[in-house]
Design a protein around this motif. Structure first.
Motif: not given
Length: 596
Positions: A453-468
């Motif tokens: 919501k705050h445009n810090l991540i784009k949680s689409k798919g199993d792996f997304y940028e900055n996913r820990p």
């Protein structure tokens, strides 16, 4: 029999003798709960928990059925020993642990004279390792230099346990032990290990950053120490439950130091001790109040509690140790001197002074109240808003939650991957359960939603940028192990990679396609957090009772992961209920020390 979904009954029905079925059922059930054995004479428990009505006295089983023996010589499915019933495999594990400890302790007598002499020769050096923190305003029992006591005893003995809560200086004590040993013999071989790679790395890093005033060559020796998981140390045999190192091929080290020993289950404990040479110094570190292993057994806690009077030393032992403690107010006082007739006497030392938390307030006072179920202190904490390091979120306040998880933006905005990993590990949400609105999966989704919501991540798919991510199984070929944590980032070519830090703080990039077993880790379970530390922690407990899952040990472990502040998100009733419940795992080891 009719079809049943009860796995314990399925197990019991494998045995054709009706007389063993009730015991097989209960033993199977107790093993799932982490117990090694059952009290075979507790007929009231048998009758209330099993789907069988015909129960014969346990003492008659060896003579009545072909499935039960009384020792480890006749390999039968069950062993009845000292009124406790075991599966044969677990009795064998417990026996191996007991006899290995006995073997190590017995061999100390052959080495003691040389070790005493070596310590006396470097007495001035040891004086230089003395405690320096002020004793002003400190309770008398915490003024004693238990770190030095533990260090001297660990040099003298082949088997040592050093237990203590967070910040009591377990790793500092190890640094003193190794400083003494490297001074006596610069060529001594040392191995560091822990159940998880994270815990092993943390111990090695603490040793490298030790502030002890010692010769640079000793600090250089610290830097050369390579941490391992216990599995990697023992070297697993592929497609087998066995390891390359065992009693016939012992580990080739003079000193073996194992951190977070409370996390070791009975099977691994047995295989580890079996692989320790009789001339090796084995030092086990851990917090006896922490959660026990996920699998069966709470051996570290059992061993710590085997002696009624902890830290009791014989007059001769106290006199010897006191000569290495120059300050009078830090020496072992008369109250701790006395003869204790137990094989583990003088082999278990508890550090009781936290240098991280004050026992008078904050996390130190809270953790003490939890583990001792001090309801009055807990209620005071809930009512008191004056301690900034402790927050009780009793209403699941959205602002408190979002303000905490907003801290994750620091690692997301950090371009340097090494610094990003460091910033990510400054805070963590810890969950008691996986399922439900307050469970791991739900909380991770809530955090992802907020950051998206705050445009810090784009949680689409199993792996997304900055996913820990946290690895959930071992990938030996990738040198990744269960519990390792990494971050998904794009490389210079725009391709997603999973970045991990190794024990030398080197960054490794791995293609996500090779990592099928991984979970998002904005939030993690309290069990998985063992061996880790974070500046800030939020603990999430379910708002409804979860049976035997919520215990004081669980809550204590979660709270003590925090170094600076902790938020506990629950209700007052659940908090008090959790503090009242305690882990109780049955083993027979403390009733078997007369067998050594």
């Amino acid at each position: 029999m009719n079809f049943t979904n009860d796995v314990n009954q399925q197990f019991a029905e494998f045995f054709t003798d009706e007389r063993i079925k009730p015991y097989a059922y209960l033993l199977s059930k107790r093993l799932q709960e982490g117990n090694i054995c059952i009290d075979a004479n507790d007929l009231s428990t048998l009758e209330s928990e099993i789907p069988y009505t015909k129960i014969v006295p346990a003492s008659t089983l060896p003579s009545l059925t072909k499935f039960v023996s009384t020792d480890n010589e006749n390999i039968l499915p069950f062993v009845l020993h000292k009124e406790r019933l075991y599966l044969q495999r677990y009795f064998s594990y417990e026996s191996t642990i007991l006899h290995s400890i006995g073997r190590l302790i017995e061999n100390e007598s052959n080495l003691r004279t040389d070790r005493v002499s070596s310590l006396k020769k470097i007495e001035p050096f040891i004086h230089g390792l003395k405690a320096t923190a002020s004793n002003v305003g400190i309770p008398s029992d915490q003024q004693i230099d238990w770190q030095m006591v533990a260090a001297i005893q660990s040099v003298l003995h082949n088997f040592s346990i050093i237990t203590g809560g967070p910040g009591t200086g377990k790793t500092t004590t190890v640094a003193k032990v190794l400083s003494i040993l490297f001074t006596i013999n610069p060529e001594i071989t040392v191995a560091l290990a822990a159940p998880t790679g994270k815990a092993a790395m943390r111990m090695a890093e603490s040793l490298k950053n030790s502030t002890l005033l010692v010769d640079p060559s000793i600090k250089e020796s610290f830097k050369k120490l390579t941490p391992n998981t216990i599995h990697r140390l023992l070297k697993p045999i592929p497609d087998s439950i066995h390891f390359k190192h065992n009693v016939g091929n012992p580990l080739p080290y003079d000193v073996l130091i194992i951190d977070e020993a409370s996390m070791i289950d009975v099977a691994l404990f047995a295989k580890l001790l079996d692989a320790v040479s009789s001339n090796t110094r084995l030092i086990l570190l851990g917090d006896k109040n922490q959660l026990a292993s996920v699998e069966a057994g709470s051996l570290f806690g059992d061993l710590c509690k085997a002696i009624d009077h902890s830290n009791q030393l014989s007059p001769s032992a106290a006199e010897f140790v006191n000569q290495f403690i120059p300050d009078l107010d830090r020496k072992i006082p008369f109250d701790y001197i006395g003869q204790v007739n137990h094989p583990l006497a003088e082999h278990v030392i508890e550090l009781n002074r936290s240098h991280r938390f004050s026992s008078m307030g904050g996390i130190g006072k809270l953790s003490h109240a939890i583990i001792n179920n001090d309801e009055n202190v807990l209620k005071d904490f809930i009512a008191d808003k004056g301690d900034p390091s402790i927050v009780f979120d009793l209403a699941s306040d959205e602002f408190i939650f979002e303000n905490f998880i907003d801290g994750y933006k620091e690692y997301i905005l950090e371009k340097d991957i090494s610094k990003a990993l460091e910033k990510f590990n400054k805070l963590r949400v810890l969950c008691a359960v996986r399922e439900g609105v307050d469970g791991l999966y739900s909380i991770n989704k809530m955090i992802e939603h907020y950051l998206s919501k705050h445009n810090l991540i784009k949680s689409k798919g199993d792996f997304y940028e900055n996913r820990p991510i946290i690895i959930t199984r071992n990938y030996k070929e990738l040198k990744l192990f269960n519990g390792d944590i990494g971050i998904i980032r794009k490389d210079a070519n725009g391709n997603l990679r999973a970045y991990f830090e190794d024990s030398e703080k080197n960054i490794r990039a791995i293609m996500p396609v090779y990592i099928s077993d991984a979970e998002t880790v904005f939030a993690m379970t309290i069990h998985k957090s063992q061996g880790s530390e974070y500046n800030k922690v939020m603990v999430v407990l379910p708002k409804k009772s979860s049976g035997h899952l919520l215990t004081r040990e669980l809550l204590y472990t979660a709270v003590t992961r925090a170094k600076e502040s902790v938020i506990i998100r629950t209700t007052a009733d659940i908090l008090l209920e959790t503090s009242q419940a305690t882990v109780s795992r049955t083993s027979g080891i403390n009733n078997r020390f007369d067998e050594i």
